[in-house]
Write a protein that holds these residues in place. Structure first.
Motif, PDB file in Angstrom:
ATOM      1  N   GLU A 410       0.844  -1.188   0.000  1.00  0.00           N
ATOM      2  CA  GLU A 410       0.000   0.000   0.000  1.00  0.00           C
ATOM      3  C   GLU A 410       0.886   1.247   0.000  1.00  0.00           C
ATOM      4  N   LEU A 411       0.419   2.320  -0.632  1.00  0.00           N
ATOM      5  CA  LEU A 411       1.111   3.604  -0.598  1.00  0.00           C
ATOM      6  C   LEU A 411       0.096   4.719  -0.756  1.00  0.00           C
ATOM      7  N   GLY A 412       0.515   5.923  -0.439  1.00  0.00           N
ATOM      8  CA  GLY A 412      -0.400   7.056  -0.573  1.00  0.00           C
ATOM      9  C   GLY A 412       0.367   8.337  -0.807  1.00  0.00           C
ATOM     10  N   HIS A 413      -0.332   9.363  -1.292  1.00  0.00           N
ATOM     11  CA  HIS A 413       0.278  10.669  -1.466  1.00  0.00           C
ATOM     12  C   HIS A 413      -0.781  11.740  -1.242  1.00  0.00           C
ATOM     13  N   LYS A 414      -0.333  12.945  -0.974  1.00  0.00           N
ATOM     14  CA  LYS A 414      -1.260  14.050  -0.776  1.00  0.00           C
ATOM     15  C   LYS A 414      -1.950  14.428  -2.100  1.00  0.00           C
ATOM     16  N   VAL A 415      -3.174  14.870  -1.986  1.00  0.00           N
ATOM     17  CA  VAL A 415      -3.889  15.376  -3.160  1.00  0.00           C
ATOM     18  C   VAL A 415      -3.055  16.502  -3.778  1.00  0.00           C
ATOM     19  N   GLY A 416      -2.842  16.426  -5.058  1.00  0.00           N
ATOM     20  CA  GLY A 416      -2.045  17.426  -5.744  1.00  0.00           C
ATOM     21  C   GLY A 416      -0.666  16.942  -6.132  1.00  0.00           C
ATOM     22  N   ALA A 431      -5.407   2.922  -7.675  1.00  0.00           N
ATOM     23  CA  ALA A 431      -5.988   3.871  -6.717  1.00  0.00           C
ATOM     24  C   ALA A 431      -7.257   3.276  -6.120  1.00  0.00           C
ATOM     25  N   GLU A 432      -7.366   3.329  -4.786  1.00  0.00           N
ATOM     26  CA  GLU A 432      -8.505   2.712  -4.109  1.00  0.00           C
ATOM     27  C   GLU A 432      -9.449   3.732  -3.502  1.00  0.00           C
ATOM     28  N   GLY A 433      -8.971   4.951  -3.305  1.00  0.00           N
ATOM     29  CA  GLY A 433      -9.884   5.911  -2.700  1.00  0.00           C
ATOM     30  C   GLY A 433      -9.161   7.123  -2.150  1.00  0.00           C
ATOM     31  N   ARG A 434      -9.934   7.955  -1.488  1.00  0.00           N
ATOM     32  CA  ARG A 434      -9.429   9.215  -0.933  1.00  0.00           C
ATOM     33  C   ARG A 434      -9.781   9.261   0.550  1.00  0.00           C
ATOM     34  N   LEU A 435      -8.756   9.477   1.384  1.00  0.00           N
ATOM     35  CA  LEU A 435      -8.946   9.536   2.831  1.00  0.00           C
ATOM     36  C   LEU A 435      -8.889  10.989   3.264  1.00  0.00           C
ATOM     37  N   SER A 436      -9.953  11.463   3.835  1.00  0.00           N
ATOM     38  CA  SER A 436     -10.088  12.885   4.153  1.00  0.00           C
ATOM     39  C   SER A 436      -9.195  13.295   5.328  1.00  0.00           C
ATOM     40  N   ASP A 443       2.183  23.645   7.618  1.00  0.00           N
ATOM     41  CA  ASP A 443       1.557  24.826   8.227  1.00  0.00           C
ATOM     42  C   ASP A 443       0.519  24.477   9.285  1.00  0.00           C
ATOM     43  N   GLY A 444       0.388  23.186   9.625  1.00  0.00           N
ATOM     44  CA  GLY A 444      -0.554  22.775  10.655  1.00  0.00           C
ATOM     45  C   GLY A 444      -1.892  22.314  10.129  1.00  0.00           C
ATOM     46  N   THR A 445      -2.170  22.549   8.840  1.00  0.00           N
ATOM     47  CA  THR A 445      -3.408  22.042   8.237  1.00  0.00           C
ATOM     48  C   THR A 445      -3.222  20.574   7.866  1.00  0.00           C
ATOM     49  N   ARG A 446      -4.265  19.990   7.294  1.00  0.00           N
ATOM     50  CA  ARG A 446      -4.181  18.593   6.899  1.00  0.00           C
ATOM     51  C   ARG A 446      -4.671  18.425   5.462  1.00  0.00           C
ATOM     52  N   SER A 447      -4.094  17.444   4.763  1.00  0.00           N
ATOM     53  CA  SER A 447      -4.462  17.169   3.374  1.00  0.00           C
ATOM     54  C   SER A 447      -5.111  15.807   3.252  1.00  0.00           C
ATOM     55  N   ASP A 448      -5.968  15.685   2.228  1.00  0.00           N
ATOM     56  CA  ASP A 448      -6.509  14.362   1.907  1.00  0.00           C
ATOM     57  C   ASP A 448      -5.404  13.502   1.299  1.00  0.00           C
ATOM     58  N   GLU A 449      -5.573  12.187   1.430  1.00  0.00           N
ATOM     59  CA  GLU A 449      -4.603  11.247   0.868  1.00  0.00           C
ATOM     60  C   GLU A 449      -5.267  10.383  -0.197  1.00  0.00           C
ATOM     61  N   ILE A 450      -4.599  10.248  -1.348  1.00  0.00           N
ATOM     62  CA  ILE A 450      -5.030   9.294  -2.369  1.00  0.00           C
ATOM     63  C   ILE A 450      -4.309   7.987  -2.085  1.00  0.00           C
ATOM     64  N   TYR A 451      -5.074   6.895  -1.938  1.00  0.00           N
ATOM     65  CA  TYR A 451      -4.527   5.634  -1.463  1.00  0.00           C
ATOM     66  C   TYR A 451      -4.470   4.612  -2.593  1.00  0.00           C
ATOM     67  N   TYR A 452      -3.372   3.880  -2.685  1.00  0.00           N
ATOM     68  CA  TYR A 452      -3.151   2.888  -3.734  1.00  0.00           C
ATOM     69  C   TYR A 452      -2.780   1.546  -3.112  1.00  0.00           C
TER      70      TYR A 452
END
Length: 459
Positions: A410-416, A431-436, A443-452
């Motif tokens: 399994e692997l993942g990366h940030k949206v973008g 690609a299996e989905g998007r984890l919110s 900067d302290g915010t969080r990004s969605d992850e695209i999961y493979y």
């Protein structure tokens, strides 16, 4: 006819270090059987005889019989299984050699003694040999009594000479050999005592753990006793020099040392080995497709880690914006072989076949449910845009499914992070989905992850 065998610990070479119980036992022995170690260790023979001369009464008759020690073979060239077989075969050969000598003893020689340096219980094989001898005679209907008399051990004397306790309050002590140190070492083990270290294995820990305290000693209890103490990175060259000089003078070296976390270090947690280790890194055959080669990450590969991490693009998609320090890169690279042997993480370096330069890094980490491997990767800026990531992923995935028990990667990366996703897809990941909000940003915010994921081909 033999009636009794006594295994007697005689300390580290000085009559002053022999216990009263051991001294009394020496005076009961008719024949001492000792392994003939050859002329290179003549000073050991002299020290052993000095102990006997000092502690055995002049009116007690005894003799010393040197028994040729069977060849043991090249331990350093064996894997764990072959090493175990080699030691067992060596023990069996020793038993046969000693039995042959004992069977020829005079009928008035009824008590046989084995003299053991240090304490017999700690690391010497004599107890196992004597147990086998007793079993051999029991099979012939002959009852032979045997006992073991403790001696002052090398770790005890090491601590005394350095004027330190062997452990700290509430902390464990781990005793191992030089052969096993690199496989086993973890700060969570507590204080680590190392014996039988022919190649000074702690030198390989300098990059990963430079601040360890080293308490080293050689020829403990003898007039040639040597002591060195200090921060591992600061004193390792001195130990090498002192050790080499001593080996030159004596023809051999007998040293022991303690590795200890500095007093201000955080309390570590020991992480044991995975249930199924990765295949032996020492038998690794490089993976290549003619454009890239993938091999296990080694301590010398730290510049590749540094270059792959410390650039704007990598920091942009990372979890924080702090560059990796050289010390941290050295530590991670030096730890890689040990993580591999523990079965926790298999770290790789991607090499450009055309230039031989390190082009990037890749890892497979056991994480989550059994059978799952989490994949991470990155390429040095100068080699990006050439398809190296997808090539390396294909090579490593093929190796994982052919040689490990992992069933799914399994692997993942940030949206973008489009480039990362394209590399994964070209390597066969789906690609299996998007984890919110799963991945943190600098900067302290969080990004969605695209999961493979990529499963074992035969499933």
């Amino acid at each position: 006819m033999i009636k009794r065998i006594r295994v007697i610990g005689i300390g580290m070479g000085s009559p002053d270090h022999v216990t009263g119980e051991a001294a009394r036992a020496l005076a009961t022995v008719d024949v001492f059987l000792v392994a003939d170690k050859g002329p290179a260790k003549a000073d050991l023979v002299a020290a052993r005889q000095a102990v006997c001369d000092a502690l055995i009464p002049p009116d007690h008759a005894y003799r010393v019989v040197e028994v040729t020690d069977p060849p043991r073979g090249p331990d350093a060239e064996r894997d764990a299984a072959a090493y175990g077989r080699g030691v067992r075969e060596w023990h069996e050969a020793r038993v046969a050699a000693y039995a042959e000598v004992i069977d020829e003893l005079d009928e008035r020689e009824t008590t046989v003694g084995f003299l053991v340096w240090g304490d017999p219980a700690l690391y010497d094989s004599t107890i196992r040999v004597v147990d086998a001898l007793v079993e051999r005679w029991a099979a012939r209907g002959l009852a032979v009594d045997h006992d073991v008399i403790a001696g002052i051990s090398a770790p005890q004397l090491l601590a005394a000479r350095h004027r330190i306790p062997l452990n700290r309050i509430g902390a464990p002590v781990h005793i191992t050999t030089g052969r096993r140190l690199l496989d086993e070492f973890d700060p969570g083990l507590g204080d680590v005592v190392v014996m039988l270290d022919r190649h000074l294995a702690c030198a390989s820990l300098v990059d990963a753990y430079p601040d360890l305290e080293l308490y080293w000693a050689a020829f403990l209890g003898s007039p040639d006793e040597l002591l060195v103490q200090g921060r591992l990175a600061d004193v390792i060259d001195e130990v090498r020099r002192v050790r080499a000089d001593a080996r030159e003078r004596h023809g051999w070296i007998m040293d022991t040392y303690l590795l200890r976390q500095p007093a201000d270090a955080p309390t570590p947690t020991h992480v044991g080995p995975a249930s199924t280790p990765f295949p032996d890194v020492e038998t690794w055959e490089p993976l290549t497709d003619g454009v890239v080669t993938v091999r296990p990450l080694a301590a010398a590969d730290w510049p590749v880690l540094l270059a792959e991490t410390n650039n704007a693009e990598s920091l942009r998609w990372g979890f924080d914006d702090k560059p990796l320090s050289e010390a941290a890169a050295r530590h991670k690279a030096a730890e890689a072989p040990r993580e591999w042997r523990r079965g926790r993480v298999a770290r790789f370096v991607i090499v450009d076949v055309a230039t031989g330069e390190g082009a990037g890094v890749l890892m497979v980490m056991r994480m989550g449910p059994p059978g799952i491997g989490l994949v991470g990767y990155g390429v040095v800026p100068a080699f990006r845009g050439r398809g190296f990531t997808a090539r390396a992923l294909r090579l490593v995935a093929g190796w994982v499914f052919a040689h490990t028990d992992l069933e799914r990667l399994e692997l993942g990366h940030k949206v973008g992070n489009v480039a990362s996703g394209k590399a994964a897809e070209r390597a066969g990941f789906r690609a299996e989905g998007r984890l919110s909000g799963r991945l943190p940003n600098p900067d302290g915010t969080r990004s969605d992850e695209i999961y493979y994921s990529l499963g074992r081909p035969d499933h």
